[in-house]
Motif scaffolding. Structure first.
Motif, PDB file in Angstrom:
ATOM      1  N   LEU A   1       0.865  -1.174   0.000  1.00 49.69           N
ATOM      2  CA  LEU A   1       0.000   0.000   0.000  1.00 49.69           C
ATOM      3  C   LEU A   1       0.902   1.224   0.000  1.00 49.69           C
ATOM      4  CD1 LEU A   1      -2.588  -1.071   2.708  1.00 49.69           C
ATOM      5  CD2 LEU A   1      -2.939  -1.037   0.254  1.00 49.69           C
ATOM      6  N   VAL A   2       0.343   2.349  -0.434  1.00 49.42           N
ATOM      7  CA  VAL A   2       1.124   3.578  -0.443  1.00 49.42           C
ATOM      8  C   VAL A   2       0.893   4.295   0.886  1.00 49.42           C
ATOM      9  CG1 VAL A   2       1.482   5.766  -1.597  1.00 49.42           C
ATOM     10  CG2 VAL A   2       0.884   3.737  -2.922  1.00 49.42           C
ATOM     11  N   HIS A  57       1.433   7.344   2.379  1.00 49.66           N
ATOM     12  CA  HIS A  57       0.973   8.695   2.693  1.00 49.66           C
ATOM     13  C   HIS A  57      -0.249   9.138   1.908  1.00 49.66           C
ATOM     14  CE1 HIS A  57       3.767  10.266   5.728  1.00 49.66           C
ATOM     15  NE2 HIS A  57       4.462   9.219   5.327  1.00 49.66           N
ATOM     16  N   ILE A  58      -1.017   8.205   1.385  1.00 49.54           N
ATOM     17  CA  ILE A  58      -2.321   8.569   0.864  1.00 49.54           C
ATOM     18  C   ILE A  58      -3.378   7.752   1.617  1.00 49.54           C
ATOM     19  CG2 ILE A  58      -1.432   9.259  -1.395  1.00 49.54           C
ATOM     20  CD1 ILE A  58      -2.381   6.680  -2.565  1.00 49.54           C
ATOM     21  N   TYR A  77      -9.017   5.093   0.947  1.00 49.85           N
ATOM     22  CA  TYR A  77      -9.835   4.993  -0.269  1.00 49.85           C
ATOM     23  C   TYR A  77      -8.999   5.218  -1.523  1.00 49.85           C
ATOM     24  CZ  TYR A  77     -10.290  10.104  -0.896  1.00 49.85           C
ATOM     25  OH  TYR A  77     -10.035  11.423  -1.106  1.00 49.85           O
ATOM     26  N   GLU A  78      -7.997   6.096  -1.432  1.00 52.54           N
ATOM     27  CA  GLU A  78      -7.152   6.310  -2.614  1.00 52.54           C
ATOM     28  C   GLU A  78      -6.326   5.066  -2.930  1.00 52.54           C
ATOM     29  OE1 GLU A  78      -5.925  10.911  -3.000  1.00 52.54           O
ATOM     30  OE2 GLU A  78      -5.609  10.041  -1.024  1.00 52.54           O
ATOM     31  N   LEU A 104      -6.357   2.830  -6.348  1.00 49.76           N
ATOM     32  CA  LEU A 104      -5.105   3.205  -7.009  1.00 49.76           C
ATOM     33  C   LEU A 104      -4.988   2.556  -8.383  1.00 49.76           C
ATOM     34  CD1 LEU A 104      -2.538   4.840  -6.482  1.00 49.76           C
ATOM     35  CD2 LEU A 104      -1.472   2.748  -5.687  1.00 49.76           C
ATOM     36  N   GLY A 105      -4.756   3.379  -9.393  1.00 49.04           N
ATOM     37  CA  GLY A 105      -4.556   2.856 -10.738  1.00 49.04           C
ATOM     38  C   GLY A 105      -5.844   2.759 -11.538  1.00 49.04           C
ATOM     39  N   ARG A 106      -6.995   3.001 -10.909  1.00 50.29           N
ATOM     40  CA  ARG A 106      -8.269   2.962 -11.664  1.00 50.29           C
ATOM     41  C   ARG A 106      -9.268   3.891 -10.998  1.00 50.29           C
ATOM     42  NH1 ARG A 106     -11.036  -1.312  -8.668  1.00 50.29           N
ATOM     43  NH2 ARG A 106      -9.683  -1.520  -6.887  1.00 50.29           N
ATOM     44  N   GLU A 107      -8.804   5.111 -10.713  1.00 50.65           N
ATOM     45  CA  GLU A 107      -9.647   6.099 -10.063  1.00 50.65           C
ATOM     46  C   GLU A 107     -10.805   6.480 -10.969  1.00 50.65           C
ATOM     47  OE1 GLU A 107      -6.445   6.257 -10.424  1.00 50.65           O
ATOM     48  OE2 GLU A 107      -5.535   6.424  -8.439  1.00 50.65           O
ATOM     49  N   HIS A 151     -13.508  12.248  -6.013  1.00 43.76           N
ATOM     50  CA  HIS A 151     -13.262  11.872  -4.621  1.00 43.76           C
ATOM     51  C   HIS A 151     -14.522  11.354  -3.943  1.00 43.76           C
ATOM     52  CE1 HIS A 151      -9.108  13.021  -3.995  1.00 43.76           C
ATOM     53  NE2 HIS A 151      -9.317  14.072  -4.762  1.00 43.76           N
ATOM     54  N   ILE A 158     -14.902   7.788  -2.140  1.00 49.78           N
ATOM     55  CA  ILE A 158     -15.122   7.676  -0.695  1.00 49.78           C
ATOM     56  C   ILE A 158     -16.347   6.833  -0.413  1.00 49.78           C
ATOM     57  CG2 ILE A 158     -15.744   8.978   1.389  1.00 49.78           C
ATOM     58  CD1 ILE A 158     -13.986  11.258   0.276  1.00 49.78           C
ATOM     59  N   LEU A 178     -10.851   7.822   5.158  1.00 48.75           N
ATOM     60  CA  LEU A 178     -10.006   8.997   4.898  1.00 48.75           C
ATOM     61  C   LEU A 178      -8.662   8.903   5.606  1.00 48.75           C
ATOM     62  CD1 LEU A 178     -12.631  11.873   5.205  1.00 48.75           C
ATOM     63  CD2 LEU A 178     -11.811  10.745   3.162  1.00 48.75           C
ATOM     64  N   PRO A 203      -4.994   8.164   6.451  1.00 42.72           N
ATOM     65  CA  PRO A 203      -3.827   7.756   5.660  1.00 42.72           C
ATOM     66  C   PRO A 203      -3.299   6.409   6.138  1.00 42.72           C
ATOM     67  CG  PRO A 203      -3.278   9.621   7.073  1.00 42.72           C
ATOM     68  CD  PRO A 203      -4.749   9.381   7.213  1.00 42.72           C
TER      69      PRO A 203
END
Lengths: 340, 496
Positions: B91-92, B94-95, B98-99, B103-106, B116, B120, B137, B139
């Motif tokens: 996972l990333v 600092h985001i 939900y992001e 990720l990669g298909r927003e 957003h 959410i 929400l 991080p």
């Protein structure tokens, strides 16, 4: 999620709107909490300057600070994306000089029209950025080395084209780009605000923005999520190249000349602004708002030291000390919040 | 018989001419949990990378729902409903949650900007459907490892998953969190999702799987129904021979107290820690993750400071300000995360082995190469580290051999007390047995050992005594005869 997603919604349904609203407030609060150190520093510096020199708070001086920071802002905005990606760009200062020199040369020597000359200058600078990005994405050479090479190449091209001389230009239609005003506001300040808005949108509202955080924060996660890593890298370095070229052309217009030796070390000022603004050098962490503050801190220190009549060699020392202290305070703060 | 979701026939994959997989078969039925078992290096990860679209097989066919397919990349695998949850959390940090999920298909709104609101609300629905009550929400870096793992599962599910591959999903979870994970798995099963479950932990395989397939040296061995097999049979299939005396322990008595800790406290982290350790004894530290076990040991070793209390070593009160003080006294700490804290991964075995004892062969600017070689070879043989040469890069070794290098590195300092933090995490069953043997031999030589472990069978079978830690305090001390999983869990969860 499976077949009927709405069935399990009940509990969280009502909080949806409240949440988006909270998001804005939360972001705003986060801004203060994250940047508290640098905000205090900025306010302190302003208070000290306001008391020690009467000129500081005048409208003229404020506008001139804004104009002075506009070049560094362009570079720092691009640098922010790159550092968040986990990279670095040492070539932007050279691209500033090269783009300015070439564009002025195209008009003065090459007798090209102003618009085509500017477009060509922008294009060449942007291509330098793209070349950085492509080299980093495809060769696996670290960004530090790739952009170090580009720093020398771009600087060299400027010198070669101009024969080492600066090229003068007196065409008002061109110089007004850097010297003109809209009302009381200098044009460069307007460009700066446009770029800030665009950059805020890119980072916070586009996929590219998320991908930058993802790549810098966890490259493997980005890869496994199907993010086009190479494309993202190329785009980001290209943006930085474009911004540097733009800044270079505006700078040349303001100086009535294209100077191949100008903007030495500007990349370091941009990096310093990012660092002051809390952009992590290891990537994945940072906000555009931080960089903006960082640029202003450096700009106001420069301006203040000028107003106070401090010798420009001492200004360098002072700037170094302030940057060191500001980042050290930030690290102390982070350590404390970790151990608490 | 359930319909078949995925079938692999005669899959072959070579790397640089060496077979990673040959003649591999695998059949996954719809809605089953299928265990995949094999020693490290047996080809499990190559196999799941082929299913997940990261590698392409050289030969063989892949059939999904009876249809012959080729999977060229991750996106294509996802389109077939295949999703992999990798061992390392991807996972990333600092985001937000939900992001990460999207990720990669927003989803994008009509301006081409990220939507957003939609992300959410969709993320909230997904979290709720899995009975998770974490704010989307948040991080990711603020979550515990267990929570991150659950988010990964939600992310995988969000791809409309039909086949879910879980690679060692419990390696960093506590028993309680494992239960939560199993509840989630059962839910997925109800939705007819097929799951490939990879784990070294036998008890988990028996608890959750319907069938187990065993692979060895890149080849398919056999598939058995979980209800009709037992651990010995599986081990035999896996290593190709039966392992006698999996846990080795010759208990012996000594009355020399080597370490005694009195009222050790670090405000807000642990308090009033009291225990004694005798020569040749193994003292276990059990408890849930985050209970404070590792923190106590870090304080004793001088990595962290403590606020009050006294540590006696060989009956003398001592003051340890930094790890070097502890090493000088004869204390060694084999850390929990060998990759991050234990090894310089991109350097050689020899380099890593000699790092703690440079003084023994470097004097000023003179390096005694013979002495260095002697030390290194001595420990490679002693711990049976399997490598062609001492110059091999540590990162290329199997987990078990890496762990041996870390232990060897500390044995080189001739310690009197060794603290082992999760000594067998993520290593295969053959290597585990070897590590247990090494530990037992150390005890026999009079070295005292503190062993922190989340694996209860290991704690119960290896330790003389066990301290159970919860909320930064020792809740109880159990002697060898009192040890049982139930007693430890009761103390660890405060339900005693």
């Amino acid at each position: 999620m499976f077949s009927k997603p709405n069935n399990s919604l009940n509990s969280n349904h009502t909080s949806q709107y409240a949440n988006t609203h909270n998001l804005i407030i939360k972001n705003f609060l986060d801004f203060f909490i994250n940047n508290i150190g640098i905000l205090i520093a900025l306010i302190l510096i302003c208070i000290i300057l306001a008391f020690s020199t009467p000129v500081f708070l005048t409208q003229d001086n404020m506008l001139s600070v804004l104009r002075q920071v506009s070049t560094n802002m362009c570079l720092a905005l691009g640098m922010t994306l790159i550092i968040m990606l986990g990279g670095i760009d040492l070539s932007v200062g050279s691209i500033v000089a090269m783009a300015g020199t070439l564009t002025v040369g195209f008009i003065s020597i090459g007798e090209m029209g102003i618009v085509p000359a500017i477009l060509l200058g922008l294009l060449i600078g942007t291509l330098c950025g793209a070349a950085n990005g492509a080299a980093i994405a495809y060769t696996g050479i670290p960004p530090f080395i790739v952009t170090l090479a580009m720093m020398m190449i771009a600087r060299g091209i400027g010198f070669i084209y101009s024969g080492g001389q600066s090229i003068r230009i007196f065409d008002d239609n061109f110089t007004t780009i850097g010297t003109g005003y809209l009302g009381v506001i200098p044009y460069p300040v307007i460009y700066m605000f446009v770029f800030i808005v665009v950059m805020l949108i890119i980072v916070n509202r586009t996929r590219l923005g998320t991908y930058i955080y993802a790549l810098g924060g966890n490259r493997e996660a980005a890869r496994l999520s199907g993010i086009p890593i190479k494309r993202v890298e190329i785009i980001v370095y290209t943006i930085a190249g474009f911004l540097a070229a733009f800044a270079g052309i505006v700078l040349a217009a303001r100086m009535y000349s294209g100077q191949p030796s100008v903007a030495q070390g500007y990349e370091m000022d941009a990096i310093a602004a990012c660092v002051l603004g809390g952009i992590s050098m290891s990537g994945g962490i940072g906000r555009i708002s931080g960089t903006i503050l960082g640029v202003f801190v450096i700009g106001i220190i420069n301006n203040g030291l000028n107003l106070l009549g401090v010798n420009s060699f001492w200004q360098l020392v002072a700037k170094g000390v302030i940057i060191f202290l500001a980042v050290y305070v930030d690290i102390l703060k982070r350590k404390r919040s970790k151990s608490a | 018989m359930e319909p078949i979701a995925l079938q692999l026939n005669q899959i072959e994959k070579k790397f640089a001419g060496v077979h990673a997989l040959k003649n591999m078969h695998f059949t996954l039925q719809q809605g089953e949990v299928h265990g995949l078992l094999g020693e490290n290096g047996a080809g499990k990860s190559t196999l799941i990378k082929i299913i997940g679209g990261i590698y392409k097989p050289d030969h063989g066919e892949i059939r999904i729902n009876g249809k012959n397919v080729t999977i060229n990349n991750i996106k294509e695998a996802q389109a077939y409903g295949i999703n992999v949850i990798h061992q390392e959390i991807v996972l990333v940090p600092h985001i937000s949650i939900y992001e990460n999920i999207f990720l990669g298909r927003e989803p994008i709104n009509k301006w081409g900007l990220k939507d957003h609101k939609k992300m959410i609300s969709k993320a909230q629905i997904m979290m709720a459907s899995m009975d998770l009550s974490i704010d989307v929400l948040t991080p990711v870096y603020k979550l515990t490892i267990a929570q991150q793992q659950l988010v990964e599962i939600v992310k995988a599910i969000s791809f409309n998953v039909r086949i879910l591959i879980m690679d060692e999903p419990t390696s960093s979870l506590t028993e309680k969190e494992v239960e939560q994970l199993f509840v989630m798995i059962k839910k997925l099963k109800e939705h007819n999702v097929s799951i490939i479950y990879i784990s070294h932990r036998m008890d988990e395989l028996f608890a959750i799987t319907d069938q187990i397939s065993v692979i060895r040296d890149g080849e398919y061995v056999d598939t058995v129904k979980t209800s009709q097999t037992h651990i010995d049979e599986l081990v035999k299939m896996m290593v190709g021979r039966s392992l006698n005396n999996y846990y080795q322990r010759n208990y012996q008595q000594s009355n020399d107290v080597i370490l005694s800790v009195e009222n050790l406290t670090r405000n807000g982290v642990f308090s009033n820690i009291n225990f004694q350790l005798k020569k040749g004894e193994i003292l276990g530290f059990s408890g849930l993750m985050g209970a404070g076990r590792s923190e106590i040991m870090r304080a004793i070793f001088g990595v962290d400071k403590y606020d009050s209390g006294t540590i006696y070593f060989e009956n003398k009160p001592i003051l340890i300000r930094c790890p070097q003080d502890a090493i000088d006294l004869g204390i060694a700490l084999v850390p929990e995360d060998r990759k991050k804290e234990g090894l310089v991964l991109n350097n050689s075995i020899g380099f890593n082995l000699s790092l703690t004892v440079l003084k023994q062969f470097i004097h000023g600017c003179f390096v005694n190469h013979k002495q260095r070689e002697k030390i290194i070879q001595n420990y490679i043989t002693k711990l049976n580290i399997k490598t062609p040469s001492a110059n091999k890069i540590v990162g290329e070794l199997s987990g078990g051999n890496q762990q041996k290098v870390v232990i060897a590195k500390w044995l080189a300092t001739s310690p009197k007390l060794i603290i082992l933090d999760e000594p067998t995490r993520g290593i295969d069953i053959g290597a585990k047995a070897e590590i247990y043997k090494i530990i037992d031999e150390l005890c026999a030589n009079g070295i005292a050992i503190i062993m922190i472990s989340s694996e209860l069978p290991e704690i119960i079978n290896m330790c003389d005594r066990v301290c159970v830690v919860a909320n930064g305090e020792i809740q109880g001390e159990l002697s060898q005869t009192e040890l049982s999983q139930e007693k430890i869990m009761k103390l660890a969860t405060g339900r005693a």
